[in-house]
Design a protein around this motif. Structure first.
Motif, PDB file in Angstrom:
ATOM      1  N   PHE A  99       0.844  -1.203   0.000  1.00 27.68           N
ATOM      2  CA  PHE A  99       0.000   0.000   0.000  1.00 27.68           C
ATOM      3  C   PHE A  99       0.871   1.243   0.000  1.00 27.68           C
ATOM      4  CE2 PHE A  99       1.243  -0.946   4.238  1.00 27.68           C
ATOM      5  CZ  PHE A  99       1.350   0.260   4.905  1.00 27.68           C
ATOM      6  N   SER A 100       0.334   2.311  -0.541  1.00 30.03           N
ATOM      7  CA  SER A 100       1.050   3.588  -0.530  1.00 30.03           C
ATOM      8  C   SER A 100       1.122   4.128   0.896  1.00 30.03           C
ATOM      9  CB  SER A 100       0.347   4.600  -1.427  1.00 30.03           C
ATOM     10  OG  SER A 100       0.971   5.863  -1.338  1.00 30.03           O
ATOM     11  N   ILE A 101       2.262   4.689   1.258  1.00 29.48           N
ATOM     12  CA  ILE A 101       2.417   5.222   2.616  1.00 29.48           C
ATOM     13  C   ILE A 101       1.697   6.553   2.796  1.00 29.48           C
ATOM     14  CG2 ILE A 101       4.616   4.049   2.942  1.00 29.48           C
ATOM     15  CD1 ILE A 101       6.017   6.737   2.464  1.00 29.48           C
TER      16      ILE A 101
ATOM     17  N   HIS B  81      -2.505  -4.705  13.483  1.00 32.17           N
ATOM     18  CA  HIS B  81      -3.492  -4.310  12.492  1.00 32.17           C
ATOM     19  C   HIS B  81      -3.234  -2.879  12.021  1.00 32.17           C
ATOM     20  CE1 HIS B  81      -5.477  -7.689  14.467  1.00 32.17           C
ATOM     21  NE2 HIS B  81      -6.298  -7.772  13.426  1.00 32.17           N
ATOM     22  N   LEU B  82      -3.645  -2.610  10.799  1.00 36.57           N
ATOM     23  CA  LEU B  82      -3.556  -1.278  10.212  1.00 36.57           C
ATOM     24  C   LEU B  82      -4.811  -1.052   9.379  1.00 36.57           C
ATOM     25  CD1 LEU B  82      -0.523   0.490   8.674  1.00 36.57           C
ATOM     26  CD2 LEU B  82      -2.531   0.180   7.223  1.00 36.57           C
ATOM     27  N   VAL B  83      -5.370   0.142   9.456  1.00 33.10           N
ATOM     28  CA  VAL B  83      -6.545   0.485   8.663  1.00 33.10           C
ATOM     29  C   VAL B  83      -6.099   1.273   7.441  1.00 33.10           C
ATOM     30  CG1 VAL B  83      -8.702   1.793   8.588  1.00 33.10           C
ATOM     31  CG2 VAL B  83      -8.106   0.482  10.637  1.00 33.10           C
ATOM     32  N   VAL B  84      -6.407   0.742   6.266  1.00 33.97           N
ATOM     33  CA  VAL B  84      -6.071   1.412   5.010  1.00 33.97           C
ATOM     34  C   VAL B  84      -7.190   2.387   4.668  1.00 33.97           C
ATOM     35  CG1 VAL B  84      -5.601   1.095   2.551  1.00 33.97           C
ATOM     36  CG2 VAL B  84      -4.746  -0.582   4.210  1.00 33.97           C
ATOM     37  N   ARG B  85      -6.850   3.641   4.582  1.00 32.54           N
ATOM     38  CA  ARG B  85      -7.854   4.665   4.301  1.00 32.54           C
ATOM     39  C   ARG B  85      -8.399   4.524   2.880  1.00 32.54           C
ATOM     40  NH1 ARG B  85      -6.501   9.496   7.933  1.00 32.54           N
ATOM     41  NH2 ARG B  85      -7.047  10.859   6.188  1.00 32.54           N
ATOM     42  N   ARG B  86      -9.566   5.065   2.668  1.00 35.14           N
ATOM     43  CA  ARG B  86     -10.282   4.857   1.406  1.00 35.14           C
ATOM     44  C   ARG B  86      -9.476   5.334   0.200  1.00 35.14           C
ATOM     45  NH1 ARG B  86     -15.296   3.519   0.094  1.00 35.14           N
ATOM     46  NH2 ARG B  86     -15.895   3.525   2.286  1.00 35.14           N
ATOM     47  N   GLY B  87      -8.739   6.407   0.321  1.00 38.24           N
ATOM     48  CA  GLY B  87      -8.009   6.949  -0.834  1.00 38.24           C
ATOM     49  C   GLY B  87      -6.615   6.395  -1.035  1.00 38.24           C
ATOM     50  N   VAL B  88      -6.177   5.485  -0.198  1.00 35.55           N
ATOM     51  CA  VAL B  88      -4.810   4.958  -0.285  1.00 35.55           C
ATOM     52  C   VAL B  88      -4.699   3.938  -1.418  1.00 35.55           C
ATOM     53  CG1 VAL B  88      -3.070   3.570   0.925  1.00 35.55           C
ATOM     54  CG2 VAL B  88      -4.290   5.395   2.130  1.00 35.55           C
ATOM     55  N   HIS B  89      -3.654   4.059  -2.204  1.00 30.06           N
ATOM     56  CA  HIS B  89      -3.422   3.147  -3.326  1.00 30.06           C
ATOM     57  C   HIS B  89      -2.929   1.793  -2.810  1.00 30.06           C
ATOM     58  CE1 HIS B  89      -2.612   1.842  -7.345  1.00 30.06           C
ATOM     59  NE2 HIS B  89      -1.301   1.821  -7.194  1.00 30.06           N
TER      60      HIS B  89
ATOM     61  N   PRO C 258       9.679  -4.118   1.946  1.00 25.28           N
ATOM     62  CA  PRO C 258      10.216  -2.757   1.773  1.00 25.28           C
ATOM     63  C   PRO C 258       9.758  -2.042   0.503  1.00 25.28           C
ATOM     64  CG  PRO C 258      11.975  -4.420   2.062  1.00 25.28           C
ATOM     65  CD  PRO C 258      10.718  -5.131   1.687  1.00 25.28           C
ATOM     66  N   VAL C 259       8.926  -2.687  -0.317  1.00 27.96           N
ATOM     67  CA  VAL C 259       8.629  -2.116  -1.628  1.00 27.96           C
ATOM     68  C   VAL C 259       7.878  -0.798  -1.526  1.00 27.96           C
ATOM     69  CG1 VAL C 259       6.399  -3.290  -1.991  1.00 27.96           C
ATOM     70  CG2 VAL C 259       7.824  -2.720  -3.953  1.00 27.96           C
ATOM     71  N   ASN C 260       7.036  -0.619  -0.486  1.00 29.82           N
ATOM     72  CA  ASN C 260       6.169   0.561  -0.439  1.00 29.82           C
ATOM     73  C   ASN C 260       6.841   1.789   0.149  1.00 29.82           C
ATOM     74  OD1 ASN C 260       6.115  -0.396   2.238  1.00 29.82           O
ATOM     75  ND2 ASN C 260       4.080   0.472   2.583  1.00 29.82           N
ATOM     76  N   CYS C 261       8.137   1.719   0.343  1.00 37.03           N
ATOM     77  CA  CYS C 261       8.901   2.932   0.634  1.00 37.03           C
ATOM     78  C   CYS C 261      10.178   2.920  -0.190  1.00 37.03           C
ATOM     79  CB  CYS C 261       9.221   3.060   2.119  1.00 37.03           C
ATOM     80  SG  CYS C 261      10.106   4.606   2.500  1.00 37.03           S
ATOM     81  N   ALA C 262      11.082   1.988   0.121  1.00 40.05           N
ATOM     82  CA  ALA C 262      12.415   2.008  -0.483  1.00 40.05           C
ATOM     83  C   ALA C 262      12.381   1.835  -2.002  1.00 40.05           C
ATOM     84  CB  ALA C 262      13.283   0.928   0.162  1.00 40.05           C
ATOM     85  N   LEU C 263      11.751   0.773  -2.481  1.00 44.11           N
ATOM     86  CA  LEU C 263      11.789   0.514  -3.921  1.00 44.11           C
ATOM     87  C   LEU C 263      10.962   1.527  -4.698  1.00 44.11           C
ATOM     88  CD1 LEU C 263      12.725  -1.116  -6.307  1.00 44.11           C
ATOM     89  CD2 LEU C 263      10.947  -2.807  -5.825  1.00 44.11           C
ATOM     90  N   ALA C 264       9.791   1.877  -4.208  1.00 45.29           N
ATOM     91  CA  ALA C 264       8.966   2.863  -4.911  1.00 45.29           C
ATOM     92  C   ALA C 264       9.677   4.216  -4.985  1.00 45.29           C
ATOM     93  CB  ALA C 264       7.619   3.008  -4.213  1.00 45.29           C
ATOM     94  N   THR C 265      10.407   4.580  -3.939  1.00 48.59           N
ATOM     95  CA  THR C 265      11.165   5.830  -3.950  1.00 48.59           C
ATOM     96  C   THR C 265      12.277   5.771  -4.990  1.00 48.59           C
ATOM     97  OG1 THR C 265      10.678   6.281  -1.620  1.00 48.59           O
ATOM     98  CG2 THR C 265      12.600   7.382  -2.563  1.00 48.59           C
TER      99      THR C 265
ATOM    100  N   TYR D  74       7.190   9.161  -3.017  1.00 44.95           N
ATOM    101  CA  TYR D  74       6.802   8.751  -4.362  1.00 44.95           C
ATOM    102  C   TYR D  74       5.309   8.970  -4.537  1.00 44.95           C
ATOM    103  CZ  TYR D  74       5.128   4.729  -1.725  1.00 44.95           C
ATOM    104  OH  TYR D  74       4.474   3.930  -0.817  1.00 44.95           O
ATOM    105  N   ALA D  75       4.852   8.778  -5.766  1.00 43.48           N
ATOM    106  CA  ALA D  75       3.427   8.845  -6.079  1.00 43.48           C
ATOM    107  C   ALA D  75       2.887   7.424  -6.246  1.00 43.48           C
ATOM    108  CB  ALA D  75       3.216   9.654  -7.362  1.00 43.48           C
ATOM    109  N   PRO D  76       1.557   7.242  -6.221  1.00 46.00           N
ATOM    110  CA  PRO D  76       0.993   5.888  -6.326  1.00 46.00           C
ATOM    111  C   PRO D  76       1.477   5.103  -7.532  1.00 46.00           C
ATOM    112  CG  PRO D  76      -0.703   7.432  -5.651  1.00 46.00           C
ATOM    113  CD  PRO D  76       0.506   8.254  -5.971  1.00 46.00           C
ATOM    114  N   TRP D  77       1.647   5.777  -8.680  1.00 39.51           N
ATOM    115  CA  TRP D  77       2.059   5.049  -9.884  1.00 39.51           C
ATOM    116  C   TRP D  77       3.473   4.485  -9.749  1.00 39.51           C
ATOM    117  CZ3 TRP D  77       0.011   9.964  -9.794  1.00 39.51           C
ATOM    118  CH2 TRP D  77       0.911  11.047  -9.828  1.00 39.51           C
TER     119      TRP D  77
END
Length: 337
Positions: free
Chosen positions: A39-41, A83-91, A106-113, A284-287
């Motif tokens: 998920f996107s941070i 547990h973590l709640v993913v907000r409605r707008g999170v990719h 680590p993909v949703n911070c390090a690699l995406a960046t 980073y951005a969602p894409w």
């Protein structure tokens, strides 16, 4: 935890993780219970002036996992938890079965960046454009079409003629950068670090290791020859060396110095007379996240991603895990709820 950066408390830390879906109440994603996702941070509005120019990570209404206060939303805002709640707008991006939790955490911070950082190098601007169009957000400055994250560029002079690239820092981001650049077709990717142990991983991710202070050995080119330099070590002392290495018209991408102790010792004329481009990259951005998952999926059997995550600790032993992380024996240390 070292006190170099300051954020509000109380909060739940942690933003790199693989999630297992317990219940999806967003309705439009169709994720069944048990699905594994990254998920996107960040959560962004995608309507403000910053989002509209492709910087949702700088949204005027930004929410960021691992940084938000407990009183922001549900309070389940960090990954050092069960547990973590993913907000409605999170990719959210589903993970393929062959990509293990250790690979994907680590993909949703390090690699995406890193995907975002590489997109700043001329010739790589459209590295995630296809996914940006699919999301249909922040499209004001994006061109039509897009590249595969890992196209077969070998033999394509548009990329390979641009010369060598230096990555400053052999931590997790540096190793990801070596692999991504090699898959983008760059034949000469060098990675420098002060830690010889960290440098041992560099060849396994397609790079050539260079001990810091020796950035100009005969086998890694000379001053004024590097097409681009990517800083991911967080040390401002490396910047003068990076500027010297860059050829006229080169690109310097600054990523790691996200802390106040980052005063630069460099003159304006050193940048101006070489016509350098300097890019700051933060998150980073969602894409970029979607592109990162695609890259990881396609190269999962080629690079030893699982070796980047060391010992695994139960959440109840958080202090021991933090101590291990501070020793920097591994690029990452795992917590398992």
């Amino acid at each position: 935890m070292s006190g170099r950066r300051h954020h509000g408390v109380p909060s739940v830390l942690g933003h790199e993780a693989v999630l297992e879906v317990v219940r999806d109440r967003r309705g439009d994603r169709g994720l069944p219970a048990g699905s594994r996702v990254t998920f996107s941070i960040i959560d962004s509005c995608f309507n403000c002036d910053r989002c509209s120019v492709g910087l949702p990570q700088k949204c005027r209404q930004l929410f960021k996992y691992g940084h938000a206060l407990l009183n922001n939303g549900t309070g389940f805002n960090g990954c050092y938890a069960t547990h973590l709640v993913v907000r409605r707008g999170v990719h959210v991006v589903p993970l393929p079965d062959h990509v293990t939790d250790r690979m994907a955490a680590p993909v949703n911070c390090a690699l995406a960046t890193v995907v975002n950082a590489v997109s700043c190098i001329p010739g790589n601007e459209n590295i995630a454009a296809e996914f940006r169009h699919q999301l249909n957000v922040g499209l004001e400055n994006v061109t039509t079409g897009g590249d595969d994250v890992t196209p077969s560029y070998h033999g394509n002079s548009d990329v390979t003629s641009k010369g060598p690239i230096m990555v400053q820092g052999a931590g997790l981001l540096g190793l990801y950068a070596c692999a991504l650049l090699r898959e983008r077709g760059y034949e000469h990717v060098y990675c420098t670090d002060i830690n010889e142990e960290r440098l041992k991983l560099v060849p396994r991710f397609g790079g050539t290791p260079v001990l810091a202070g020796k950035e100009d050995p005969e086998d890694s080119g000379k001053e004024n020859t590097f097409h681009a330099v990517i800083e991911v070590c967080g040390a401002p002392s490396v910047v003068p060396s990076g500027v010297r290495l860059l050829r006229p018209g080169g690109t310097y991408v600054l990523v790691g110095m996200v802390h106040p102790q980052s005063q630069l010792d460099i003159r304006g004329d050193q940048i101006i007379q070489k016509c350098l481009s300097i890019h700051g990259v933060h998150n980073y951005a969602p894409w970029h996240l979607t592109a990162a998952v695609q890259f990881l999926s396609r190269t999962a059997s080629k690079y030893p991603y699982e070796d980047l995550v060391g010992e695994e600790f139960p959440l109840s032993e958080f202090s021991a895990a933090a101590e291990m992380a501070e020793r920097q024996v591994y690029p990452r240390v795992a917590l398992k709820p």
